[in-house]
Write an enzyme that holds these catalytic residues in place. Structure first.
Site, PDB file in Angstrom:
ATOM      1  N   SER A  28      -9.776  -1.534   6.893  1.00 26.45           N
ATOM      2  CA  SER A  28      -9.206  -1.286   5.564  1.00 26.45           C
ATOM      3  C   SER A  28      -8.465  -2.432   4.905  1.00 26.45           C
ATOM      4  CB  SER A  28      -8.276  -0.081   5.615  1.00 26.45           C
ATOM      5  OG  SER A  28      -9.038   1.085   5.544  1.00 26.45           O
ATOM      6  N   SER A  70      -9.692   1.057   2.919  1.00 31.23           N
ATOM      7  CA  SER A  70      -8.899   1.917   2.063  1.00 31.23           C
ATOM      8  C   SER A  70      -7.819   1.185   1.258  1.00 31.23           C
ATOM      9  CB  SER A  70      -8.239   3.002   2.909  1.00 31.23           C
ATOM     10  OG  SER A  70      -7.364   2.413   3.859  1.00 31.23           O
ATOM     11  N   LYS A 129       0.843  -1.195   0.000  1.00 32.27           N
ATOM     12  CA  LYS A 129       0.000   0.000   0.000  1.00 32.27           C
ATOM     13  C   LYS A 129       0.879   1.245   0.000  1.00 32.27           C
ATOM     14  CE  LYS A 129      -3.993   1.688   2.734  1.00 32.27           C
ATOM     15  NZ  LYS A 129      -4.820   1.375   3.922  1.00 32.27           N
TER      16      LYS A 129
HETATM   17  N1  GLN Z   1     -13.213   2.938   6.440  1.00 33.31           N
HETATM   18  C1  GLN Z   1     -12.653   3.317   7.714  1.00 33.31           C
HETATM   19  C2  GLN Z   1     -12.318   4.782   7.698  1.00 33.31           C
HETATM   20  O1  GLN Z   1     -12.552   5.403   6.706  1.00 33.31           O
HETATM   21  C3  GLN Z   1     -11.436   2.488   8.006  1.00 33.31           C
HETATM   22  C4  GLN Z   1     -10.258   2.950   7.278  1.00 33.31           C
HETATM   23  C5  GLN Z   1      -9.029   2.154   7.612  1.00 33.31           C
HETATM   24  O2  GLN Z   1      -9.087   1.072   8.177  1.00 33.31           O
HETATM   25  N2  GLN Z   1      -7.893   2.734   7.266  1.00 33.31           N
HETATM   26  O3  GLN Z   1     -11.824   5.329   8.649  1.00 33.31           O
END
Ligand code: GLN
Length: 493
Positions: free
Chosen positions: A175, A151, A76
């Site tokens: 994410s 994400s 990532k």
């Molecule tokens: N979807 C969640 C957020 O937007 C989790 C994101 C993540 O785990 N980085 O905060």
């Protein structure tokens, strides 16, 4: 286009035996990356990947034994890899080149893996769809009109489309697990502290964990054995022996599984309910016991998560002021004017919303009402899990209540986007490990994967590997071997 799916372990084996060379595997992966480019799984390709592969081939010739010998991976774009751009999906860091490598990545490289690309992601890991990426949303290989989830959407799509057998993401509230479910691969959020966060760009430091994606349980296990463990460069990392490969084949006989009552029924799609049901039957047939358990705080999870994650983010993102690393606006003026202009043009709407929300929750007069109350809920969440684990070894929920949604479907409604993580955020609040396992398909429109989430007590990450492996064998690899019908030529639109 069909890229054949081979496990990282068997690729490493053939490279170690001298039947294949790392450089050839890396060239194939780079070719796949080129073919898949319309899906935007990567933000950048690592320029010296072939050179890195030759170094691995050299190490093997010199007699080194490497668990991931020559295996191409992607990470990532919030994980630093020396000499590569690390953008975090943001214009703010568009030109930032990492001067060092994250420990998690470094350990995989030490085990013979070769990083070929930096994966697309929601800006600063804030999102559940990849749509907040400043470089355009990655698309789901199963259906390009659907999101990958987020994400870590690019990391998930790269494994799902078989560009690479293993990738890394980060999981703050779901994410890794949610995009894994949306693309039909495994995604593991390890126990908080199990994998070093050194070199992972921080979003919410008390929740962030690096986690792997893979198509096969043995690849997850091999990756975790190479990557997990204490790191002097991360004070929150834990001392714990890695027994991931050992956990393969342990089976689930006698294991007690608890389906989380609050995550069942209402709100779940029929395909998700069917996957849960099938999982229940499979586990019973394998000699496990199955019951139901209550996590009463589940309904407060999203509220508490956003009141903890956004304050941490507002503080972590304060460093992007256009002075040291991040983009600086052309407009001059004094420090404040330059900083405001730089931040205004660097960050997208979601990141700005989070900074505002987080700053508000921490501000004097609101701290007690919001941040401090959320921290109390966090304690109650941990208590809920502790109670549940007195009677059960592993808990089960859907990873997401539904399969991948359409691009644009939720992007103008932040609250419905936040609700997509209803089943995943509690795990980060409690710091426990959880794994999303491919468990079925939604067949209403295009065929889309659905995932089931298994949650274990802190430091029992290995147990999740045993569960995954047992289900993989019991289903004759039906769900993990399923590959998306990627028709890249038609994706240009
Ligand atoms: N979807 C969640 C957020 O937007 C989790 C994101 C993540 O785990 N980085 O905060």
């Amino acid at each position: 286009m069909r890229v054949s799916r081979v496990s990282a372990v068997s690729l490493a084996r053939s490279v170690s035996r001298g039947e294949r060379r790392s450089i050839d595997l890396v060239r194939e992966a780079l070719k796949a990356a080129e073919d898949l480019a319309p899906l935007r799984p990567l933000i950048s390709v690592v320029e010296d990947a072939e050179q890195q592969a030759s170094i691995v081939d050299e190490r093997l010739r010199a007699g080194e034994r490497l668990a991931l010998a020559g295996v191409p991976i992607v990470v990532k774009d919030n994980l630093n890899v020396r000499g590569t751009r690390t953008t975090c999906g943001s214009r703010a860091l568009e030109r930032y080149v990492s001067p060092y490598t994250a420990t998690a990545v470094h350990r995989l490289q030490a085990a013979g893996a070769v990083v070929i690309g930096k994966a697309n992601m929601d800006e600063f890991a804030m999102g559940s769809s990849n749509e907040s990426s400043a470089f355009g949303a990655a698309r789901n290989p199963w259906d390009a009109s659907k999101v990958t989830g987020g994400s870590s959407g690019g990391s998930a799509a790269s494994v799902a489309a078989a560009m690479v057998p293993v990738s890394l993401g980060s999981d703050t509230g779901g994410s890794v697990r949610q995009p894994a479910a949306f693309t039909g691969v495994y995604g593991l959020k390890p126990t908080y502290g199990r994998v070093s966060r050194y070199g992972l760009v921080a979003f919410a430091s008390s929740l962030d964990q690096v986690g792997p994606f893979a198509a096969y349980a043995e690849d997850l296990a091999t990756t975790m054995d190479a990557m997990a463990g204490h790191d002097v460069l991360d004070a929150t990392s834990l001392q714990a022996p890695n027994r991931f490969v050992e956990a393969l084949g342990a089976g689930v006989r006698g294991m007690r599984f608890g389906f989380v009552r609050e995550a069942l029924g209402v709100g779940n799609s029929a395909s998700v309910e069917a996957a849960l049901e099938r999982t229940r039957t499979l586990l019973e047939s394998l000699g496990a016991t199955v019951g139901e358990v209550s996590l009463p705080t589940l309904e407060y999870g999203i509220a508490a998560y956003y009141l903890i994650a956004t304050p941490e983010a507002s503080s972590n993102l304060a460093r992007y002021d256009g002075m040291v690393y991040s983009r600086r606006a052309a407009q001059g003026g004094d420090f404040n004017a330059s900083m405001s202009a730089s931040r205004a043009e660097s960050f997208g709407d979601e990141v700005k919303r989070r900074i505002l929300m987080g700053t508000y929750a921490l501000s004097s007069g609101y701290y007690d009402a919001y941040y401090s109350k959320a921290m109390k809920v966090r304690r109650l969440v941990a208590n809920d899990f502790a109670r549940a684990f007195e009677s059960f070894d592993v808990l089960i929920t859907p990873t997401s209540p539904f399969a991948a949604f359409g691009v644009g479907e939720k992007s103008s409604d932040p609250l419905s986007m936040y609700m997509a993580d209803v089943d995943t955020v509690l795990v980060n609040l409690a710091g426990v490990p959880a794994l999303s396992v491919p468990a079925g398909f939604d067949e209403r429109g295009t065929r889309l994967p659905v995932g089931v989430q298994f949650i274990a007590p802190a430091l029992a990450d290995e147990r999740l590997i045993s569960v995954a492996h047992a289900l993989e064998l019991a289903t004759d690899r039906e769900f993990v071997d399923a590959r998306p019908p990627v028709e890249v030529a038609s994706l240009d639109a």
